[in-house]
Design a protein around this motif. Structure first.
Motif, PDB file in Angstrom:
ATOM      1  N   ARG A 145     -42.332  62.859  69.916  1.00 34.69           N
ATOM      2  CA  ARG A 145     -42.358  63.782  70.676  1.00 34.69           C
ATOM      3  C   ARG A 145     -40.791  63.877  71.616  1.00 34.69           C
ATOM      4  O   ARG A 145     -40.402  64.873  71.814  1.00 34.69           O
ATOM      5  CB  ARG A 145     -43.308  63.539  71.882  1.00 34.69           C
ATOM      6  CG  ARG A 145     -44.714  64.214  71.571  1.00 34.69           C
ATOM      7  CD  ARG A 145     -45.812  63.986  72.788  1.00 34.69           C
ATOM      8  NE  ARG A 145     -46.011  62.620  73.321  1.00 34.69           N
ATOM      9  CZ  ARG A 145     -46.969  61.902  72.967  1.00 34.69           C
ATOM     10  NH1 ARG A 145     -47.464  62.121  71.818  1.00 34.69           N
ATOM     11  NH2 ARG A 145     -47.009  60.655  73.472  1.00 34.69           N
ATOM     12  N   GLU A 146     -40.266  62.735  71.886  1.00 33.75           N
ATOM     13  CA  GLU A 146     -39.120  62.752  72.470  1.00 33.75           C
ATOM     14  C   GLU A 146     -38.015  63.285  71.477  1.00 33.75           C
ATOM     15  O   GLU A 146     -37.164  64.126  72.078  1.00 33.75           O
ATOM     16  CB  GLU A 146     -38.646  61.178  72.607  1.00 33.75           C
ATOM     17  CG  GLU A 146     -39.334  60.721  74.030  1.00 33.75           C
ATOM     18  CD  GLU A 146     -39.056  61.703  75.355  1.00 33.75           C
ATOM     19  OE1 GLU A 146     -37.944  61.722  75.865  1.00 33.75           O
ATOM     20  OE2 GLU A 146     -39.947  61.678  76.193  1.00 33.75           O
ATOM     21  N   LEU A 147     -38.060  63.026  70.295  1.00 31.78           N
ATOM     22  CA  LEU A 147     -37.013  63.285  69.406  1.00 31.78           C
ATOM     23  C   LEU A 147     -37.327  64.999  69.108  1.00 31.78           C
ATOM     24  O   LEU A 147     -36.075  65.357  68.958  1.00 31.78           O
ATOM     25  CB  LEU A 147     -37.249  62.788  67.776  1.00 31.78           C
ATOM     26  CG  LEU A 147     -36.334  62.953  66.870  1.00 31.78           C
ATOM     27  CD1 LEU A 147     -34.762  62.722  67.174  1.00 31.78           C
ATOM     28  CD2 LEU A 147     -36.548  62.409  65.382  1.00 31.78           C
ATOM     29  N   ALA A 148     -38.370  65.222  69.070  1.00 30.05           N
ATOM     30  CA  ALA A 148     -38.603  66.837  68.899  1.00 30.05           C
ATOM     31  C   ALA A 148     -38.078  67.629  70.196  1.00 30.05           C
ATOM     32  O   ALA A 148     -37.352  68.512  70.173  1.00 30.05           O
ATOM     33  CB  ALA A 148     -40.007  67.248  68.727  1.00 30.05           C
ATOM     34  N   ALA A 149     -38.385  66.863  71.275  1.00 30.18           N
ATOM     35  CA  ALA A 149     -37.544  67.627  72.508  1.00 30.18           C
ATOM     36  C   ALA A 149     -36.248  67.846  72.596  1.00 30.18           C
ATOM     37  O   ALA A 149     -35.633  68.561  72.953  1.00 30.18           O
ATOM     38  CB  ALA A 149     -38.449  66.858  73.725  1.00 30.18           C
ATOM     39  N   ALA A 150     -35.815  66.544  72.097  1.00 25.48           N
ATOM     40  CA  ALA A 150     -34.063  66.351  71.914  1.00 25.48           C
ATOM     41  C   ALA A 150     -33.699  67.354  71.130  1.00 25.48           C
ATOM     42  O   ALA A 150     -32.585  68.033  71.268  1.00 25.48           O
ATOM     43  CB  ALA A 150     -33.822  65.017  71.492  1.00 25.48           C
ATOM     44  N   LEU A 151     -34.336  67.325  69.900  1.00 20.85           N
ATOM     45  CA  LEU A 151     -33.569  68.437  68.811  1.00 20.85           C
ATOM     46  C   LEU A 151     -33.841  69.863  69.238  1.00 20.85           C
ATOM     47  O   LEU A 151     -32.889  70.715  69.193  1.00 20.85           O
ATOM     48  CB  LEU A 151     -34.607  68.263  67.445  1.00 20.85           C
ATOM     49  CG  LEU A 151     -34.450  66.979  66.686  1.00 20.85           C
ATOM     50  CD1 LEU A 151     -35.201  66.918  65.580  1.00 20.85           C
ATOM     51  CD2 LEU A 151     -32.690  67.107  66.119  1.00 20.85           C
ATOM     52  N   LEU A 152     -34.984  70.302  69.935  1.00 24.61           N
ATOM     53  CA  LEU A 152     -35.134  71.527  70.702  1.00 24.61           C
ATOM     54  C   LEU A 152     -34.075  71.602  71.936  1.00 24.61           C
ATOM     55  O   LEU A 152     -33.502  72.884  71.656  1.00 24.61           O
ATOM     56  CB  LEU A 152     -36.635  71.611  71.238  1.00 24.61           C
ATOM     57  CG  LEU A 152     -36.746  73.092  72.144  1.00 24.61           C
ATOM     58  CD1 LEU A 152     -36.606  74.058  71.179  1.00 24.61           C
ATOM     59  CD2 LEU A 152     -38.232  72.933  72.825  1.00 24.61           C
ATOM     60  N   ALA A 153     -33.845  70.984  72.757  1.00 26.95           N
ATOM     61  CA  ALA A 153     -32.932  71.033  73.388  1.00 26.95           C
ATOM     62  C   ALA A 153     -31.266  71.355  73.013  1.00 26.95           C
ATOM     63  O   ALA A 153     -30.588  72.062  73.475  1.00 26.95           O
ATOM     64  CB  ALA A 153     -32.753  69.745  74.571  1.00 26.95           C
ATOM     65  N   LEU A 154     -30.993  70.448  72.259  1.00 28.25           N
ATOM     66  CA  LEU A 154     -29.669  70.724  71.542  1.00 28.25           C
ATOM     67  C   LEU A 154     -29.607  71.948  70.727  1.00 28.25           C
ATOM     68  O   LEU A 154     -28.705  72.506  70.749  1.00 28.25           O
ATOM     69  CB  LEU A 154     -29.545  69.612  70.563  1.00 28.25           C
ATOM     70  CG  LEU A 154     -29.539  68.108  71.239  1.00 28.25           C
ATOM     71  CD1 LEU A 154     -29.335  66.992  70.287  1.00 28.25           C
ATOM     72  CD2 LEU A 154     -28.185  67.970  72.204  1.00 28.25           C
ATOM     73  N   SER A 155     -30.595  72.186  70.234  1.00 33.26           N
ATOM     74  CA  SER A 155     -30.693  73.586  69.407  1.00 33.26           C
ATOM     75  C   SER A 155     -30.522  74.772  70.190  1.00 33.26           C
ATOM     76  O   SER A 155     -29.822  75.582  70.044  1.00 33.26           O
ATOM     77  CB  SER A 155     -31.823  73.827  68.359  1.00 33.26           C
ATOM     78  OG  SER A 155     -32.050  74.777  67.941  1.00 33.26           O
ATOM     79  N   LEU A 156     -31.399  74.809  71.076  1.00 34.47           N
ATOM     80  CA  LEU A 156     -31.021  75.829  72.268  1.00 34.47           C
ATOM     81  C   LEU A 156     -29.579  75.948  72.786  1.00 34.47           C
ATOM     82  O   LEU A 156     -29.233  77.058  73.146  1.00 34.47           O
ATOM     83  CB  LEU A 156     -32.059  75.709  73.549  1.00 34.47           C
ATOM     84  CG  LEU A 156     -33.447  75.697  72.909  1.00 34.47           C
ATOM     85  CD1 LEU A 156     -34.518  75.556  74.186  1.00 34.47           C
ATOM     86  CD2 LEU A 156     -33.702  77.262  72.513  1.00 34.47           C
ATOM     87  N   ALA A 157     -29.023  74.747  73.431  1.00 32.89           N
ATOM     88  CA  ALA A 157     -27.729  74.631  73.693  1.00 32.89           C
ATOM     89  C   ALA A 157     -26.718  75.013  72.558  1.00 32.89           C
ATOM     90  O   ALA A 157     -25.815  75.709  72.942  1.00 32.89           O
ATOM     91  CB  ALA A 157     -27.437  73.182  74.138  1.00 32.89           C
TER      92      ALA A 157
END
Length: 161
Positions: A145-157
């Motif tokens: 879950r944490e990794l998915a959230a990190a990837l989403l945040a970085l992708s959006l940025a």
């Protein structure tokens, strides 16, 4: 036999006759050595015919170039590779890599600490979910879950303009 192969053969012959442990008398061999050197130099200056073809194909192309003094080619069974240049505008460089890297660094720094640690452990260190979970005393599902959230945040940025 193409000129480059002839030049190579002449250079090998010159090295064998005049550079090894067995060699001709320098006085008697000097004229032959001069002739071999002259022929090799003259043939070495010749351009491969593929270079002229490549230049003709690229004539007027605003983003491709083959240098006038280019002599190196790579022959294959199906054709010849001619080295060339591709033009990349400065604004393309300014807007791509440097800005994307800055966005990624900023977004990574803004991640919550645990999320950042999990992302770096997985993507930089190459650790498995189980190894990260054991290291941080978390469930594997929490790591995912944490990794998915990190990837989403970085992708959006990175997608921000």
């Amino acid at each position: 036999m193409h000129n480059s192969k002839i030049v190579s053969l002449l250079q090998d012959l010159k090295a064998h006759l005049f550079g090894g442990t067995w060699s001709w008398s320098r006085g008697k061999a000097a004229p032959l050595l001069r002739r071999l050197t002259a022929v090799a130099d003259r043939l070495g200056d010749a351009r491969h015919p593929a270079i002229a073809v490549a230049r003709a194909r690229l004539e007027g192309a605003p983003v491709l170039r083959i240098d006038a003094d280019e002599t190196r080619v790579e022959e294959t069974p199906h054709g010849v590779w001619v080295r060339g240049w591709i033009w990349v505008e400065q604004h393309a460089l300014d807007s791509s890599d440097a800005k994307q890297e800055a966005k990624l660094r900023t977004a990574l720094a803004e991640l919550p600490q645990q999320r950042r640690v999990i992302y770096l452990a997985h993507c930089v260190e190459g650790l498995t979910y189980a190894a990260i979970a054991a290291r941080l005393d978390l469930d594997v599902a929490e790591v995912q879950r944490e990794l998915a959230a990190a990837l989403l945040a970085l992708s959006l940025a990175l997608d921000e303009t």
